[in-house]
Design an enzyme around this catalytic site. Structure first.
Site, PDB file in Angstrom:
ATOM      1  N   PRO A  41      51.821  59.519  37.467  1.00 21.31           N
ATOM      2  CA  PRO A  41      52.987  59.060  36.704  1.00 21.31           C
ATOM      3  C   PRO A  41      52.544  58.068  35.633  1.00 21.31           C
ATOM      4  O   PRO A  41      51.625  57.275  35.857  1.00 21.31           O
ATOM      5  CB  PRO A  41      53.863  58.361  37.752  1.00 21.31           C
ATOM      6  CG  PRO A  41      53.311  58.761  39.078  1.00 21.31           C
ATOM      7  CD  PRO A  41      51.866  59.074  38.873  1.00 21.31           C
ATOM      8  N   LYS A  42      53.182  58.122  34.491  1.00 21.61           N
ATOM      9  CA  LYS A  42      52.935  57.117  33.453  1.00 21.61           C
ATOM     10  C   LYS A  42      53.902  55.960  33.714  1.00 21.61           C
ATOM     11  O   LYS A  42      55.040  55.957  33.256  1.00 21.61           O
ATOM     12  CB  LYS A  42      53.147  57.708  32.063  1.00 21.61           C
ATOM     13  CG  LYS A  42      52.707  56.781  30.931  1.00 21.61           C
ATOM     14  CD  LYS A  42      52.834  57.468  29.578  1.00 21.61           C
ATOM     15  CE  LYS A  42      52.327  56.570  28.472  1.00 21.61           C
ATOM     16  NZ  LYS A  42      53.107  55.319  28.357  1.00 21.61           N
TER      17      LYS A  42
END
Length: 561
Positions: A124-125
């Site tokens: 995930p960013k």
């Protein structure tokens, strides 16, 4: 409601050599607008990084920064000075530079990027604030803000107060440099439903303010890089988890292709997570030695961001629409933006009074999102152009009893009435949209809203812009309309009653309707005194009575003797 196109007021656009859509401003105005936006971004940037306060939503800041770069490229201006990163106030050098991450625009770009690369992982960013953690002899000795990627602020005192960040490490991590994201901890955050919540700004604010040590308890850490760490990614993740950086292992997935990246991206978008995200990061397990890391040169990782929930759009024109009831609505035409795969190029502002309160003019930048059923919605004005050229709205003489007959000033309300009578709520003329009505009216110059009944099949067929197959369909719909019930014809005349109320009245002829008293109308479902009075005004209107006589001459059921 139809657009008052003759009253539209807008700005012209042109394409630059780079392909960007550019405002067709004179050089002096372009320079002024660029300078003003550049200064505003610099001011917001300064407040954000010095005071820990976000004067504008993170997404809005990012999009306006991109807009500034676009304008600068349009005029061939240097974009290196664009204030999209924090000011360089810190002087603490990073042991290993922050490379940043390249942004991939779409699935096709992701496919191209992964092609030829191996040992890929997706994470995930996490939306937060980047930091370097330095461990020496098993202890956290330094914490440095990202800054410009080479040097930043010394955040060590604040970082030591964050319970979620390990203060001691062992083994290979006893002497290590880690890079990660400090984020606002969330419980069950579903990105698709809850959005960004300005999490980045909130995390930054907690780190920068001097009087909120207890607030640091709500911050977490996601490690996304261990320069010169174990070459084997599973081993790297395992050691990080044992040291207390467990989120990295939990939210790192091995992937083979763009399809697997897309599945992970969609899953994290719709799943409950402990942090806010704004996309995913794809990275190769194999990284160069840390001595070769440079800002902007991390070609072993890339980001695929989520589309923003709201988009900053440039107003290209202001238009006015007049509905069949005479209500004037203001519409902003936009340089098209994409929201949730929907192309948005106009947004309803509302009444003239509301438009004046918003103070929107061509050239302004507004924030647009999608409301229920995918309808574009105006959220706020995020940037106003220096030049305030606004159109004059049409007069307020339109009402529910105007424009049954065509005239120069009645053009748009008249077209709205035609569209209404062709709808399923009235005569149900299939295939008759605004464009078809405009084509017929422009050629045959209708006197009133029922003049189309007098058209011959040859006249319809010879109408410019109406194809042969379409003309035959129109002729058939007009022919079948003559068989519609009296109730539907009255609805087409825009009687101020619901269809249910009109049916409850039981009227089967114009003569019978004329005999009804106001008391009768009051007793109908969903009517009441006010609406009953409007029905009487409608029935006594000269244009309505003239239309009833014309329909009688056409032998429409219920209107003849």
């Amino acid at each position: 409601m139809r657009l008052w196109k003759s009253m539209a007021w807008g700005i012209l656009l042109w394409h630059s050599q780079s392909g960007a859509l550019c405002p067709a401003w004179p050089p002096a105005r372009a320079a002024e607008e660029i300078t003003r936006l550049q200064q505003q971004l610099a001011d917001w940037n300064d407040i954000y990084w010095k005071q820990g306060v976000s004067a504008v939503d993170d997404s809005v800041y990012d999009q306006l920064s991109a807009r500034l770069v676009q304008w600068q490229r349009c005029v061939g201006q240097d974009v290196s000075s664009t204030p999209v990163s924090p000011p360089l106030n810190g002087t603490t050098m990073h042991p290993v530079a922050h490379t940043g991450v390249r942004k991939l625009a779409d699935r096709q770009a992701v496919e191209q990027w992964v092609r030829g690369r191996s040992e890929l992982w997706v994470q995930p960013k996490v939306d937060g604030v980047a930091v370097t953690l330095v461990y020496q002899n098993g202890k956290l000795t330094r914490a440095i803000s990202r800054g410009n990627g080479l040097q930043g602020e010394d955040w060590t005192p604040k970082i030591r107060l964050i319970p979620s960040i390990p203060q001691t490490t062992q083994g290979a991590l006893a002497n290590a440099v880690l890079q990660g994201e400090i984020f606002l901890q969330r419980e069950g955050h579903i990105q698709q439903r809850m959005g960004g919540m300005n999490a980045r700004s909130k995390a930054a604010g907690m780190l920068m303010r001097q009087d909120n040590a207890s607030a640091l308890n709500s911050l977490g850490i996601f490690i996304w890089a261990w320069p010169d760490g174990p070459a084997n990614m599973p081993e790297r993740l395992s050691q990080l988890a044992k040291a207390g950086f467990s989120l990295t292992k939990k939210y790192s997935l091995a992937v083979k292709d763009a399809s697997e990246v897309e599945r992970a991206r969609q899953s994290w978008l719709t799943s409950a997570l402990p942090f806010v995200t704004d996309g995913v990061v794809i990275r190769m397990a194999k990284e160069p030695a840390s001595q070769y890391w440079r800002p902007g040169q991390g070609d072993w990782l890339a980001a695929w961001k989520y589309p923003p929930v709201a988009q900053v759009a440039q107003v290209s024109a202001i238009q006015f629409s007049v509905g069949k009831s005479g209500k004037i609505t203001v519409v902003a035409s936009l340089v098209p933006v994409i929201l949730d795969d929907k192309r948005v190029q106009r947004v309803n502002i509302g009444s003239v009074k509301r438009w004046e309160a918003w103070d929107i003019a061509p050239g302004d930048q507004i924030l647009v999102s999608l409301a229920g059923q995918g309808i574009p919605r105006l959220d706020e004005v995020v940037w106003r152009s220096r030049e305030r050229s606004k159109p004059v709205p049409p007069g307020s003489h339109f009402n529910s009893l105007t424009c049954f007959y065509a005239s120069a000033t009645c053009q748009e309300q008249f077209i709205s009435r035609l569209v209404w009578l062709g709808s399923r709520s009235a005569l149900g003329l299939d295939g008759m949209g605004e464009a078809s009505w405009r084509a017929l009216h422009q050629t045959h110059r209708f006197e009133h809203i029922f003049s189309w009944l007098a058209l011959t099949s040859a006249q319809i067929a010879n109408t410019p812009g109406v194809a042969k197959g379409k003309s035959e369909q129109i002729w058939r719909q007009f022919y079948l309309a003559r068989r519609q019930s009296f109730t539907r014809w009255i609805m087409a005349m825009d009687i101020p009653l619901t269809q249910a109320a009109l049916q409850a009245s039981g009227d089967r002829s114009w003569e019978q309707l004329l005999m009804r008293t106001e008391q009768h109308w009051r007793q109908l479902p969903a009517t009441g005194e006010r609406r009953a009075g409007r029905v009487i005004d409608w029935r006594n209107n000269p244009q309505i009575n003239a239309l009833s006589r014309w329909l009688a001459a056409q032998h429409i059921p219920g209107f003849g003797s």
